[in-house]
Scaffold this motif. Structure first.
Motif, PDB file in Angstrom:
ATOM      1  N   ILE A   2       0.845  -1.195   0.000  1.00  0.00           N
ATOM      2  CA  ILE A   2       0.000   0.000   0.000  1.00  0.00           C
ATOM      3  C   ILE A   2       0.880   1.245   0.000  1.00  0.00           C
ATOM      4  O   ILE A   2       1.796   1.370   0.798  1.00  0.00           O
ATOM      5  CB  ILE A   2      -0.931   0.024   1.237  1.00  0.00           C
ATOM      6  N   LYS A  45       1.005   3.132   8.597  1.00  0.00           N
ATOM      7  CA  LYS A  45       0.227   2.484   7.550  1.00  0.00           C
ATOM      8  C   LYS A  45      -1.034   1.910   8.191  1.00  0.00           C
ATOM      9  O   LYS A  45      -1.031   1.538   9.354  1.00  0.00           O
ATOM     10  CB  LYS A  45       1.026   1.362   6.893  1.00  0.00           C
ATOM     11  N   SER A  47      -3.813  -0.634   9.350  1.00  0.00           N
ATOM     12  CA  SER A  47      -3.839  -2.068   9.646  1.00  0.00           C
ATOM     13  C   SER A  47      -5.027  -2.694   8.918  1.00  0.00           C
ATOM     14  O   SER A  47      -5.954  -2.003   8.486  1.00  0.00           O
ATOM     15  CB  SER A  47      -3.988  -2.290  11.148  1.00  0.00           C
ATOM     16  N   LEU A  48      -4.998  -4.006   8.804  1.00  0.00           N
ATOM     17  CA  LEU A  48      -6.131  -4.723   8.213  1.00  0.00           C
ATOM     18  C   LEU A  48      -7.382  -4.479   9.038  1.00  0.00           C
ATOM     19  O   LEU A  48      -8.465  -4.270   8.498  1.00  0.00           O
ATOM     20  CB  LEU A  48      -5.832  -6.218   8.120  1.00  0.00           C
ATOM     21  N   ASP A  49      -7.242  -4.457  10.350  1.00  0.00           N
ATOM     22  CA  ASP A  49      -8.374  -4.206  11.234  1.00  0.00           C
ATOM     23  C   ASP A  49      -8.992  -2.837  10.947  1.00  0.00           C
ATOM     24  O   ASP A  49     -10.215  -2.710  10.872  1.00  0.00           O
ATOM     25  CB  ASP A  49      -7.915  -4.290  12.697  1.00  0.00           C
ATOM     26  N   VAL A  51      -8.821  -1.081   8.092  1.00  0.00           N
ATOM     27  CA  VAL A  51      -9.459  -1.127   6.772  1.00  0.00           C
ATOM     28  C   VAL A  51     -10.815  -1.820   6.868  1.00  0.00           C
ATOM     29  O   VAL A  51     -11.812  -1.339   6.317  1.00  0.00           O
ATOM     30  CB  VAL A  51      -8.543  -1.819   5.741  1.00  0.00           C
ATOM     31  N   MET A  52     -10.881  -2.935   7.579  1.00  0.00           N
ATOM     32  CA  MET A  52     -12.141  -3.675   7.705  1.00  0.00           C
ATOM     33  C   MET A  52     -13.189  -2.861   8.462  1.00  0.00           C
ATOM     34  O   MET A  52     -14.370  -2.906   8.127  1.00  0.00           O
ATOM     35  CB  MET A  52     -11.908  -5.030   8.387  1.00  0.00           C
ATOM     36  N   LYS A  53     -12.769  -2.101   9.460  1.00  0.00           N
ATOM     37  CA  LYS A  53     -13.712  -1.250  10.197  1.00  0.00           C
ATOM     38  C   LYS A  53     -14.281  -0.165   9.294  1.00  0.00           C
ATOM     39  O   LYS A  53     -15.475   0.144   9.365  1.00  0.00           O
ATOM     40  CB  LYS A  53     -13.030  -0.625  11.414  1.00  0.00           C
ATOM     41  N   LEU A  63     -13.216  -2.004  -1.347  1.00  0.00           N
ATOM     42  CA  LEU A  63     -11.928  -2.457  -0.819  1.00  0.00           C
ATOM     43  C   LEU A  63     -10.776  -2.137  -1.762  1.00  0.00           C
ATOM     44  O   LEU A  63      -9.778  -1.532  -1.359  1.00  0.00           O
ATOM     45  CB  LEU A  63     -11.971  -3.962  -0.541  1.00  0.00           C
ATOM     46  N   TYR A  64     -10.885  -2.549  -3.027  1.00  0.00           N
ATOM     47  CA  TYR A  64      -9.776  -2.358  -3.961  1.00  0.00           C
ATOM     48  C   TYR A  64      -9.505  -0.885  -4.219  1.00  0.00           C
ATOM     49  O   TYR A  64      -8.369  -0.475  -4.389  1.00  0.00           O
ATOM     50  CB  TYR A  64     -10.035  -3.101  -5.273  1.00  0.00           C
ATOM     51  N   LEU A  67      -7.625   0.437  -1.057  1.00  0.00           N
ATOM     52  CA  LEU A  67      -6.253  -0.049  -0.927  1.00  0.00           C
ATOM     53  C   LEU A  67      -5.326   0.413  -2.039  1.00  0.00           C
ATOM     54  O   LEU A  67      -4.191   0.786  -1.783  1.00  0.00           O
ATOM     55  CB  LEU A  67      -6.238  -1.580  -0.857  1.00  0.00           C
ATOM     56  N   ASN A  68      -5.805   0.364  -3.299  1.00  0.00           N
ATOM     57  CA  ASN A  68      -4.877   0.675  -4.391  1.00  0.00           C
ATOM     58  C   ASN A  68      -5.416   1.628  -5.449  1.00  0.00           C
ATOM     59  O   ASN A  68      -4.798   1.809  -6.484  1.00  0.00           O
ATOM     60  CB  ASN A  68      -4.370  -0.616  -5.039  1.00  0.00           C
TER      61      ASN A  68
END
Length: 142
Positions: A2, A45, A47-49, A51-53, A63-64, A67-68
């Motif tokens: 990322i 950066k 965290s996955l947590d 992003v999911m929240k 999502l995509y 992230l990008n």
């Protein structure tokens, strides 16, 4: 990997889209204000947590895209209506949609085409997901 500065720009776009402050956004997502500040500044950066929240709290965020940068924001998802299916660019080459006039494509016609694609006639298709090479997808539900 990322790109933190690009992620920060997209996160700022989400915050502005929902007309939130960084503090109110942090509260809604369920993280500390300092977490948002550190991500926006590029210090940390996500965290996955985290992003999911964000995805759970704001369902229009893809999502995509987050992230990008690939895909759309806000997320657009096509669902058949009871009267007709709205034609999109992706549907021009869709074998389930024969007509180029969206008014002519009735839901029951599409249902018959979907049924013919069933592996077993005793099973019904609930949804079709099309994945594109750029990492995006479209979800069609029956």
């Amino acid at each position: 990997m990322i790109n933190s500065s690009e992620f920060s720009k997209r996160l700022e776009k989400v915050i502005k889209f929902y007309d939130e402050t960084a503090s109110s956004f942090a509260e809604k997502v369920g993280v500390q204000r300092s977490s948002i500040s550190h991500i926006l500044s590029g210090r940390n950066k996500p965290s996955l947590d985290f992003v999911m929240k964000v995805l759970d709290t704001f369902p229009d965020v893809e999502l995509y895209w987050l992230l990008n940068g690939k895909g759309t924001f806000p997320k657009t998802e096509m669902k058949p209506t009871s009267d007709s299916i709205i034609k999109t660019q992706e549907q021009e080459h869709n074998p389930l949609v024969k007509s180029h006039n969206p008014k002519e494509v009735e839901t029951n016609q599409t249902s018959k085409n979907i049924e013919s694609l069933s592996i077993n006639n005793s099973k019904e298709i609930d949804r079709i997901v099309i994945f594109f090479k750029d990492g995006t997808f479209k979800n069609y539900t029956h």
